[in-house]
Design a protein around this motif. Sequence first.
Motif, PDB file in Angstrom:
ATOM      1  N   VAL A 132      87.938  15.340  -4.478  1.00  0.00           N
ATOM      2  CA  VAL A 132      87.511  16.372  -3.536  1.00  0.00           C
ATOM      3  C   VAL A 132      87.987  17.718  -4.062  1.00  0.00           C
ATOM      4  CG1 VAL A 132      87.580  17.187  -1.161  1.00  0.00           C
ATOM      5  CG2 VAL A 132      87.739  14.728  -1.622  1.00  0.00           C
ATOM      6  N   THR A 133      87.055  18.568  -4.464  1.00  0.00           N
ATOM      7  CA  THR A 133      87.410  19.908  -4.920  1.00  0.00           C
ATOM      8  C   THR A 133      86.548  20.927  -4.176  1.00  0.00           C
ATOM      9  OG1 THR A 133      85.871  19.707  -6.778  1.00  0.00           O
ATOM     10  CG2 THR A 133      88.178  19.199  -7.205  1.00  0.00           C
ATOM     11  N   GLY A 134      87.094  22.120  -4.041  1.00  0.00           N
ATOM     12  CA  GLY A 134      86.406  23.136  -3.258  1.00  0.00           C
ATOM     13  C   GLY A 134      86.446  22.795  -1.782  1.00  0.00           C
ATOM     14  N   ASP A 135      85.696  23.586  -0.980  1.00  0.00           N
ATOM     15  CA  ASP A 135      85.650  23.327   0.461  1.00  0.00           C
ATOM     16  C   ASP A 135      84.222  23.403   0.981  1.00  0.00           C
ATOM     17  OD1 ASP A 135      85.213  26.015   0.213  1.00  0.00           O
ATOM     18  OD2 ASP A 135      86.802  26.644   1.577  1.00  0.00           O
TER      19      ASP A 135
ATOM     20  N   VAL B 258      94.549  19.206  -9.432  1.00  0.00           N
ATOM     21  CA  VAL B 258      93.848  19.821 -10.560  1.00  0.00           C
ATOM     22  C   VAL B 258      93.726  21.310 -10.276  1.00  0.00           C
ATOM     23  CG1 VAL B 258      92.559  17.716 -11.097  1.00  0.00           C
ATOM     24  CG2 VAL B 258      91.540  19.430  -9.588  1.00  0.00           C
ATOM     25  N   PRO B 259      93.665  22.146 -11.299  1.00  0.00           N
ATOM     26  CA  PRO B 259      93.500  23.585 -11.076  1.00  0.00           C
ATOM     27  C   PRO B 259      92.129  23.900 -10.479  1.00  0.00           C
ATOM     28  CG  PRO B 259      94.312  23.124 -13.296  1.00  0.00           C
ATOM     29  CD  PRO B 259      93.872  21.821 -12.723  1.00  0.00           C
ATOM     30  N   GLU B 260      92.057  25.014  -9.768  1.00  0.00           N
ATOM     31  CA  GLU B 260      90.767  25.483  -9.269  1.00  0.00           C
ATOM     32  C   GLU B 260      89.903  25.951 -10.430  1.00  0.00           C
ATOM     33  OE1 GLU B 260      90.477  28.024  -5.749  1.00  0.00           O
ATOM     34  OE2 GLU B 260      92.651  27.794  -5.522  1.00  0.00           O
ATOM     35  N   THR B 261      88.626  25.623 -10.365  1.00  0.00           N
ATOM     36  CA  THR B 261      87.703  26.020 -11.418  1.00  0.00           C
ATOM     37  C   THR B 261      86.297  26.043 -10.856  1.00  0.00           C
ATOM     38  OG1 THR B 261      86.992  25.567 -13.687  1.00  0.00           O
ATOM     39  CG2 THR B 261      87.333  23.656 -12.270  1.00  0.00           C
ATOM     40  N   HIS B 262      85.337  26.294 -11.699  1.00  0.00           N
ATOM     41  CA  HIS B 262      83.936  26.260 -11.294  1.00  0.00           C
ATOM     42  C   HIS B 262      83.590  24.842 -10.834  1.00  0.00           C
ATOM     43  CE1 HIS B 262      79.552  26.409 -11.585  1.00  0.00           C
ATOM     44  NE2 HIS B 262      79.643  27.743 -11.622  1.00  0.00           N
ATOM     45  N   PRO B 263      82.755  24.694  -9.785  1.00  0.00           N
ATOM     46  CA  PRO B 263      82.438  23.349  -9.273  1.00  0.00           C
ATOM     47  C   PRO B 263      81.910  22.402 -10.333  1.00  0.00           C
ATOM     48  CG  PRO B 263      81.656  25.023  -7.742  1.00  0.00           C
ATOM     49  CD  PRO B 263      82.156  25.756  -8.954  1.00  0.00           C
TER      50      PRO B 263
ATOM     51  N   SER C 168      90.585  22.272   0.001  1.00  0.00           N
ATOM     52  CA  SER C 168      90.296  21.620   1.278  1.00  0.00           C
ATOM     53  C   SER C 168      91.580  21.016   1.838  1.00  0.00           C
ATOM     54  CB  SER C 168      89.244  20.524   1.087  1.00  0.00           C
ATOM     55  OG  SER C 168      89.828  19.430   0.390  1.00  0.00           O
ATOM     56  N   ASP C 169      91.442  20.385   3.010  1.00  0.00           N
ATOM     57  CA  ASP C 169      92.619  19.764   3.633  1.00  0.00           C
ATOM     58  C   ASP C 169      92.646  18.253   3.421  1.00  0.00           C
ATOM     59  OD1 ASP C 169      90.515  19.016   5.241  1.00  0.00           O
ATOM     60  OD2 ASP C 169      91.493  19.520   7.148  1.00  0.00           O
ATOM     61  N   VAL C 170      91.992  17.764   2.350  1.00  0.00           N
ATOM     62  CA  VAL C 170      91.955  16.330   2.129  1.00  0.00           C
ATOM     63  C   VAL C 170      93.346  15.738   1.963  1.00  0.00           C
ATOM     64  CG1 VAL C 170      91.742  16.495  -0.406  1.00  0.00           C
ATOM     65  CG2 VAL C 170      90.810  14.508   0.797  1.00  0.00           C
ATOM     66  N   GLY C 171      94.299  16.539   1.501  1.00  0.00           N
ATOM     67  CA  GLY C 171      95.659  16.048   1.325  1.00  0.00           C
ATOM     68  C   GLY C 171      96.285  15.531   2.610  1.00  0.00           C
ATOM     69  N   ARG C 172      95.818  16.013   3.759  1.00  0.00           N
ATOM     70  CA  ARG C 172      96.348  15.553   5.049  1.00  0.00           C
ATOM     71  C   ARG C 172      96.068  14.073   5.268  1.00  0.00           C
ATOM     72  NH1 ARG C 172      93.696  19.126   9.518  1.00  0.00           N
ATOM     73  NH2 ARG C 172      94.700  17.482  10.753  1.00  0.00           N
TER      74      ARG C 172
ATOM     75  N   THR D 275      82.840  14.250   1.854  1.00  0.00           N
ATOM     76  CA  THR D 275      83.721  13.281   1.197  1.00  0.00           C
ATOM     77  C   THR D 275      84.988  13.067   2.016  1.00  0.00           C
ATOM     78  OG1 THR D 275      82.874  14.013  -0.949  1.00  0.00           O
ATOM     79  CG2 THR D 275      84.858  12.668  -0.969  1.00  0.00           C
ATOM     80  N   ILE D 276      85.492  14.112   2.617  1.00  0.00           N
ATOM     81  CA  ILE D 276      86.654  13.951   3.494  1.00  0.00           C
ATOM     82  C   ILE D 276      86.314  13.011   4.647  1.00  0.00           C
ATOM     83  CG2 ILE D 276      88.161  15.152   5.133  1.00  0.00           C
ATOM     84  CD1 ILE D 276      88.063  17.567   3.221  1.00  0.00           C
ATOM     85  N   GLY D 277      85.066  13.095   5.140  1.00  0.00           N
ATOM     86  CA  GLY D 277      84.639  12.152   6.166  1.00  0.00           C
ATOM     87  C   GLY D 277      84.718  10.720   5.675  1.00  0.00           C
ATOM     88  N   ASN D 278      84.340  10.494   4.436  1.00  0.00           N
ATOM     89  CA  ASN D 278      84.444   9.154   3.852  1.00  0.00           C
ATOM     90  C   ASN D 278      85.899   8.737   3.681  1.00  0.00           C
ATOM     91  OD1 ASN D 278      81.808  10.362   1.861  1.00  0.00           O
ATOM     92  ND2 ASN D 278      81.531   8.891   3.525  1.00  0.00           N
TER      93      ASN D 278
END
Length: 599
Positions: free
Chosen positions: A511-514, A555-560, A543-547, A521-524
């Motif tokens: 899961v990257t970006g928001d 991973v570092p932020e980058t282009h999608p 995103s808050d997927v870590g919760r 994917t967070i729903g899954n």
Amino acid sequence: MCGIIGCAGRNEDTLDVLLSGLEGLEYRGYDSAGVALSNGSVEICKREGTIERLQAAVDRSLGGTDAVGIGHTRWSTHGPPSDENSHPHTDCTGEVAVVHNGIIENYSALKEELQESGHEFTSDTDSEVVPHLVEDALSEGVSPEEAFRRAVSRVEGSYALAAVLADSEAVLATRNDSPLVLGVGEEAAYLASDVPAFLEYTDRVVYLEDGEFARLESGSWSVSDADGEVVDKSISRVEWDAEETAKSGYDHYMLKEIHEQPRALRKCLRGRVDERTGSVDVEALVGLSPSSVQFVACGTSYHAALYGAQLLREEGIHAHAFLASEYATAPAPVDDGTLVVGITQSGETADTLSALREAHRQNVETLAVTNVVGSTVSRECDRTLFIRAGPEIGVAASKTFSSQAIAANLLALALSGRASRNQELIGALRDLPSQVQAILDDSRAEEVASKYVDSPAYFFIGRNEHGPVALEGALKLKEISYKHAEGFAAGELKHGPLALVTEETPVFAMVTGDGEAATKTIGNVKEVEARDAPVVAVTDGVSDVGRYAEDVLRVPETHPRLAPVLANVQLQLVSYFVAKELGRSIDKPRNLAKSVTVE
């Protein structure tokens, strides 16, 4: 698959050259090994199992001085691993020894014919028919070379063949749909299925084409066609050096190659992307403007093809990825504007070559994306985009997948003609190697692997460009740890596979970006969390997927488009450390070969 080494001209060193060459071919996958040397008579030693077993068994005086020789590592197709099924194979007299890569399709008929005329066979292999065919031809009084040619003329299928005979001071060889390359040294001539077998002796090579025959003698070599006419062959230089094929202090080649990814990516991009002007300049892609693109590939390269097809579709280009083994027998419809792109690390993958040849039969343009200069695919395709990853010895692809993914980005930018309007992506490509290095420096993958090493199964999920990486993450874990793992497009998890999810099934979610893909994917992730399955989030933290995750791999932020490349590095490390803790044969996993040269 399998490996061939041959040498003429090293005198008392010939046996050492053969054994060293076989070690250089171990990465291709094998279950037995053997050598044959000729010096007035043919002497053979072969053993089921490792090259170390062969080295322990071989008489160091085998062949004596002035011998020519051939060696082989076998990956079983016809008959189980055994001393008898190991190569080299001989005729009834023991004066002809042959090694073979590939599959002889008409061997049953040939074997039956030979047995009826009195020949006795000692193995289950298809390969053994060849020395007996040579023996038959020799009985008619022809020369050793003519006997070899006559034998080959009766064989149907794919093959790289090399032979030594008691009455000849030469190594004889030929190929059809299976790689074979000559090495040109100062004092000797070499023959191998792949360059690393003789790279410590010479970097000057000659690539054989299908239907060509080679003759290696002491310090000399020649190539001729099927009619015996001499072929003028050019000598190329291999850019790799022997040090690049060493472990360089790493425990395994795979770990070394994972850590080589920053350098490999820089080499793939060098001179091809100009951030200042916002342009992509790849000579192989100049003038391409297809109406549609069909990718053909196998295994890890197929996952890179899926990723590439997704990128092209996002650029408004009709694109689809096909398993090469399926495409070869049921090709997709094409038109004059179709481009067929074959992705193959080795450039020798039989299924991919067959698919590309089918494309040629339909008169459409072909592009090879490969790592190996001089490989069959680079010679047969209309265009070639080299990924420049350098030699990859570990059977499980790592740095070559990342480089293939970047090559796919270059292809998408070039075909779209919108590189100048995609400055963000071009800047992200520049930063990618250093971001991969940051992951390698700080990854928690070893800790996560240790935590879940005893799990009975693993799931990997992702959406859009992350989908192919989910498949690749699962494949990597299967290949080297022998653990059950599956990859899914994240939305598919609830359409059946969720039935297999338990509290003992770690789910790796990318899961990257928001954006919408992350939200869905967070729903899954919540669906599997509700079933008490541990979740490992591979995320940039936007995103808050870590919760909802038991563990997080950052991973570092980058282009999608590039986030999946970074996520994949974390998954490679997880697979490596799971396999290491389980004590697996990481560089040479069971039943697998680096270059799959049979269909």
